[in-house]
Write a protein that holds these residues in place. Structure first.
Motif, PDB file in Angstrom:
ATOM      1  N   UNK A 266       0.825  -1.207   0.000  1.00 35.99           N
ATOM      2  CA  UNK A 266       0.000   0.000   0.000  1.00 35.99           C
ATOM      3  C   UNK A 266       0.859   1.256   0.000  1.00 35.99           C
ATOM      4  N   UNK A 267       1.991   1.201   0.678  1.00 37.35           N
ATOM      5  CA  UNK A 267       2.900   2.355   0.719  1.00 37.35           C
ATOM      6  C   UNK A 267       3.708   2.451  -0.579  1.00 37.35           C
ATOM      7  N   UNK A 268       4.196   1.318  -1.071  1.00 41.09           N
ATOM      8  CA  UNK A 268       5.091   1.328  -2.224  1.00 41.09           C
ATOM      9  C   UNK A 268       4.379   1.606  -3.544  1.00 41.09           C
ATOM     10  N   UNK A 269       3.150   1.122  -3.705  1.00 43.31           N
ATOM     11  CA  UNK A 269       2.482   1.201  -5.003  1.00 43.31           C
ATOM     12  C   UNK A 269       2.273   2.628  -5.505  1.00 43.31           C
ATOM     13  N   UNK A 270       1.696   3.543  -4.708  1.00 45.58           N
ATOM     14  CA  UNK A 270       1.534   4.913  -5.236  1.00 45.58           C
ATOM     15  C   UNK A 270       2.863   5.610  -5.504  1.00 45.58           C
TER      16      UNK A 270
ATOM     17  N   UNK B 123      15.602 -17.529   9.670  1.00 47.72           N
ATOM     18  CA  UNK B 123      15.756 -18.394  10.838  1.00 47.72           C
ATOM     19  C   UNK B 123      14.675 -18.166  11.893  1.00 47.72           C
ATOM     20  N   UNK B 124      13.914 -17.077  11.748  1.00 47.20           N
ATOM     21  CA  UNK B 124      12.875 -16.762  12.731  1.00 47.20           C
ATOM     22  C   UNK B 124      11.693 -16.114  12.020  1.00 47.20           C
ATOM     23  N   UNK B 125      10.561 -16.046  12.720  1.00 48.68           N
ATOM     24  CA  UNK B 125       9.360 -15.473  12.127  1.00 48.68           C
ATOM     25  C   UNK B 125       9.537 -13.983  11.872  1.00 48.68           C
ATOM     26  N   UNK B 126      10.278 -13.289  12.739  1.00 45.56           N
ATOM     27  CA  UNK B 126      10.495 -11.857  12.560  1.00 45.56           C
ATOM     28  C   UNK B 126      11.268 -11.574  11.276  1.00 45.56           C
ATOM     29  N   UNK B 127      12.303 -12.358  11.009  1.00 48.09           N
ATOM     30  CA  UNK B 127      13.078 -12.187   9.776  1.00 48.09           C
ATOM     31  C   UNK B 127      12.218 -12.558   8.567  1.00 48.09           C
ATOM     32  N   UNK B 128      11.400 -13.580   8.720  1.00 49.92           N
ATOM     33  CA  UNK B 128      10.492 -13.979   7.650  1.00 49.92           C
ATOM     34  C   UNK B 128       9.555 -12.832   7.283  1.00 49.92           C
ATOM     35  N   UNK B 129       9.017 -12.120   8.293  1.00 48.83           N
ATOM     36  CA  UNK B 129       8.139 -10.984   8.027  1.00 48.83           C
ATOM     37  C   UNK B 129       8.862  -9.868   7.281  1.00 48.83           C
ATOM     38  N   UNK B 130      10.150  -9.683   7.564  1.00 50.02           N
ATOM     39  CA  UNK B 130      10.937  -8.692   6.826  1.00 50.02           C
ATOM     40  C   UNK B 130      10.966  -9.046   5.341  1.00 50.02           C
ATOM     41  N   UNK B 131      11.177 -10.317   5.052  1.00 53.85           N
ATOM     42  CA  UNK B 131      11.165 -10.757   3.660  1.00 53.85           C
ATOM     43  C   UNK B 131       9.824 -10.520   2.997  1.00 53.85           C
ATOM     44  N   UNK B 132       8.750 -10.792   3.724  1.00 58.42           N
ATOM     45  CA  UNK B 132       7.411 -10.575   3.177  1.00 58.42           C
ATOM     46  C   UNK B 132       7.154  -9.088   2.927  1.00 58.42           C
ATOM     47  N   UNK B 133       7.676  -8.229   3.783  1.00 53.45           N
ATOM     48  CA  UNK B 133       7.511  -6.787   3.584  1.00 53.45           C
ATOM     49  C   UNK B 133       8.220  -6.340   2.307  1.00 53.45           C
ATOM     50  N   UNK B 134       9.427  -6.834   2.087  1.00 55.62           N
ATOM     51  CA  UNK B 134      10.160  -6.473   0.871  1.00 55.62           C
ATOM     52  C   UNK B 134       9.429  -6.964  -0.381  1.00 55.62           C
ATOM     53  N   UNK B 135       8.733  -8.089  -0.265  1.00 60.90           N
ATOM     54  CA  UNK B 135       7.974  -8.607  -1.400  1.00 60.90           C
ATOM     55  C   UNK B 135       6.757  -7.740  -1.722  1.00 60.90           C
ATOM     56  N   UNK B 136       6.389  -6.836  -0.815  1.00 63.44           N
ATOM     57  CA  UNK B 136       5.233  -5.979  -1.043  1.00 63.44           C
ATOM     58  C   UNK B 136       5.377  -5.075  -2.249  1.00 63.44           C
ATOM     59  N   UNK B 137       6.613  -4.863  -2.723  1.00 64.12           N
ATOM     60  CA  UNK B 137       6.810  -4.021  -3.897  1.00 64.12           C
ATOM     61  C   UNK B 137       6.207  -4.624  -5.162  1.00 64.12           C
TER      62      UNK B 137
ATOM     63  N   UNK C 259       0.735   7.030 -12.082  1.00 66.02           N
ATOM     64  CA  UNK C 259       0.165   7.305 -10.764  1.00 66.02           C
ATOM     65  C   UNK C 259      -1.318   6.983 -10.733  1.00 66.02           C
ATOM     66  N   UNK C 260      -2.048   7.239 -11.829  1.00 67.41           N
ATOM     67  CA  UNK C 260      -3.485   6.977 -11.850  1.00 67.41           C
ATOM     68  C   UNK C 260      -3.779   5.481 -11.823  1.00 67.41           C
ATOM     69  N   UNK C 261      -3.037   4.699 -12.621  1.00 65.21           N
ATOM     70  CA  UNK C 261      -3.241   3.244 -12.634  1.00 65.21           C
ATOM     71  C   UNK C 261      -2.789   2.630 -11.317  1.00 65.21           C
ATOM     72  N   UNK C 262      -1.697   3.151 -10.746  1.00 61.27           N
ATOM     73  CA  UNK C 262      -1.223   2.600  -9.477  1.00 61.27           C
ATOM     74  C   UNK C 262      -2.237   2.843  -8.367  1.00 61.27           C
ATOM     75  N   UNK C 263      -2.912   3.995  -8.405  1.00 60.72           N
ATOM     76  CA  UNK C 263      -3.919   4.246  -7.375  1.00 60.72           C
ATOM     77  C   UNK C 263      -5.113   3.321  -7.555  1.00 60.72           C
ATOM     78  N   UNK C 264      -5.446   2.990  -8.791  1.00 63.40           N
ATOM     79  CA  UNK C 264      -6.495   1.997  -9.028  1.00 63.40           C
ATOM     80  C   UNK C 264      -6.088   0.655  -8.442  1.00 63.40           C
ATOM     81  N   UNK C 265      -4.797   0.321  -8.574  1.00 64.21           N
ATOM     82  CA  UNK C 265      -4.278  -0.913  -7.983  1.00 64.21           C
ATOM     83  C   UNK C 265      -4.381  -0.862  -6.463  1.00 64.21           C
ATOM     84  N   UNK C 266      -4.074   0.312  -5.878  1.00 60.87           N
ATOM     85  CA  UNK C 266      -4.188   0.468  -4.428  1.00 60.87           C
ATOM     86  C   UNK C 266      -5.629   0.264  -3.992  1.00 60.87           C
TER      87      UNK C 266
END
Length: 471
Positions: free
Chosen positions: A56-60, A93-107, A392-399
């Protein structure tokens, strides 16, 4: 110069498929992550929430940057960050590090708008419309293939194998982009200044909104945490609107929202996004639930992913049809047509969802309806805004699709939470009630789009008769 017109669209479609591959690592793997990481299922759900928030942050931001001259570079940098996220998640190695990876995939949420901006830049106007339609449904088509692959890899090996597959796929996408997409051409004029205040406000507001919606059912809708987060979201988003309307180079030009086609596409994105996510999440749940529930098919994760495959087939066929008829009909007609097909799918699943063939038929109809609707949205926007504002217009539609999906998540969680068994599972009544919500949302969108289409047709007919009379 690398790349050519012949390879441009296939290369961009392949790059956009990385979004589908990463998306398929979501809800299907939540139970596996909970077991492997030794966390509660409710905690494992954060792998979806953090990915959604980052997107949501990266898309716009990516959408606005794609309006600049460095589109190919932006796509490559984004894919590189997604690649890093896949590798981090695969080796965490841990759930916290796993969440970091998932956040980076948000792009990945912002990749499709960037590919659409690229095809609009490098393709002739008479060819760009069909290419934009293809790119807009690539995610839906790819998810239908990605889910079975994820299920096979996770069922045969473990969840890490699925993330390693995504890593390899993103590497191949980077290679394709480097070799097949034309290089960036330096701009003859300096790029407009980036709207940092707008980006910060929109990211904070959307993040707060999606966090409140996603976690409201778990925190409690009347809890202070939920109320404060949602109130903050409303305040920040209101401030963002006021700031954007006064900025000479806004992150998103809100004045384009006064154009009927843009309003139509964005409103449809929210409604159908929510209804579709309810259908997909419940389809996955029904497929894996035990038979003792009265509705579950008790499919292992290896086979559960195949339930989504008809979605891919339906959206692919719809896209082929759209590409053939896009030059002959008004694309606005595709929105009510797609919404009508999605309504049929939602009603079918509401009334019948305890047999495999019922789920398969429902997912196929969802795919056809989604393929028609999602192909029309970016094309309508592209025909209504300037090239400099397309990204920007299409990305906001994606958001807005993502926001709609979050509403669908919250609604389904709230309805199911009110209909649970002593063991905490969903009852048959809860599943039926949640499917009913999806059907009602689809029906509402379909009715609104149909009335708009009829009113537009009537207005044009009166205008033609008036012109003929004056002539």
């Amino acid at each position: 110069m690398r790349g050519s017109q012949r390879t441009l669209v296939p290369a961009l479609v392949y790059a956009a498929l990385s979004t589908a591959v990463v998306s398929s690592l979501g809800m299907l793997l939540v139970p596996s992550i909970a077991v492997e990481m030794d966390v509660a299922v409710s905690t494992a759900q954060w792998m979806l929430t953090v990915n959604l928030l980052a997107g949501a942050v990266a898309t716009p931001v990516m959408g606005r940057l794609s309006d600049g001259p460095r589109k190919k570079r932006l796509l490559l940098v984004s894919l590189a960050i997604v690649l890093l996220g896949c590798a981090v998640a695969a080796t965490a190695p841990s759930f916290e590090v796993f969440l970091l990876g998932r956040a980076l995939q948000g792009l990945t949420y912002g990749i499709v708008p960037v590919t659409i901006a690229l095809v609009r830049q490098h393709s002739a106007p008479d060819r760009s419309q069909s290419a934009i339609s293809s790119l807009s449904v690539t995610v839906a088509t790819g998810i239908g293939v990605g889910y079975p692959l994820t299920g096979i890899l996770a069922g045969t090996f473990d969840y890490r194998a699925a993330f390693w597959f995504a890593t390899v796929f993103v590497v191949s996408a980077i290679v394709v982009v480097v070799r097949a997409i034309p290089d960036d051409v330096p701009a003859s004029a300096p790029a407009p200044p980036f709207d940092f205040p707008g980006a910060a406000l929109l990211g904070t507001g959307l993040g707060s909104l999606l966090l409140g919606i996603s976690e409201g059912a778990r925190w409690g809708w009347s809890s202070p945490a939920t109320i404060c987060v949602l109130a903050a979201a409303v305040l920040v988003m209101t401030t963002w609107v006021l700031v954007e309307l006064r900025t000479s180079h806004p992150l998103i030009n809100l004045r384009t929202f006064a154009r009927p086609d843009v309003v139509l596409a964005n409103a449809t994105a929210i409604g159908l996004g929510g209804a579709l996510y309810i259908g997909l999440s419940l389809g996955s749940l029904v497929a894996q639930a035990p038979e003792s529930t009265g509705y579950g098919l008790a499919l292992p994760v290896f086979w559960a992913g195949f339930v989504m495959f008809p979605l891919s087939v339906g959206s692919f066929l719809a896209n082929r049809v759209v590409r053939r008829v896009s030059r002959r009909i008004d694309l606005a007609v595709l929105l009510p047509t797609g919404a009508g097909l999605m309504t049929s799918a939602a009603v079918l699943l509401w009334l019948a969802h305890s047999e495999l063939w019922e789920l398969v038929c429902g997912m196929f109809l969802f795919g056809v309806g989604m393929g028609a609707s999602y192909a029309a949205m970016p094309a309508l926007i592209a025909g209504s805004v300037a090239v400099a504002e397309l990204g920007s217009s299409v990305s906001f539609n994606q958001v807005l699709r993502t926001v709609g999906s979050s509403f669908g998540t919250a609604i389904s969680a709230a309805v199911i939470a009110a209909h649970t068994t002593a063991g905490g599972g969903a009852t048959n009544a809860g599943i039926s009630a949640t499917f009913a919500v999806s059907a009602m949302v689809c029906l509402t969108v379909f009715a609104a789009l149909t009335m708009h289409t009829l009113a537009t047709h009537r207005s044009r007919s009166q205008s033609r008769r008036s012109t003929g009379t004056l002539g």
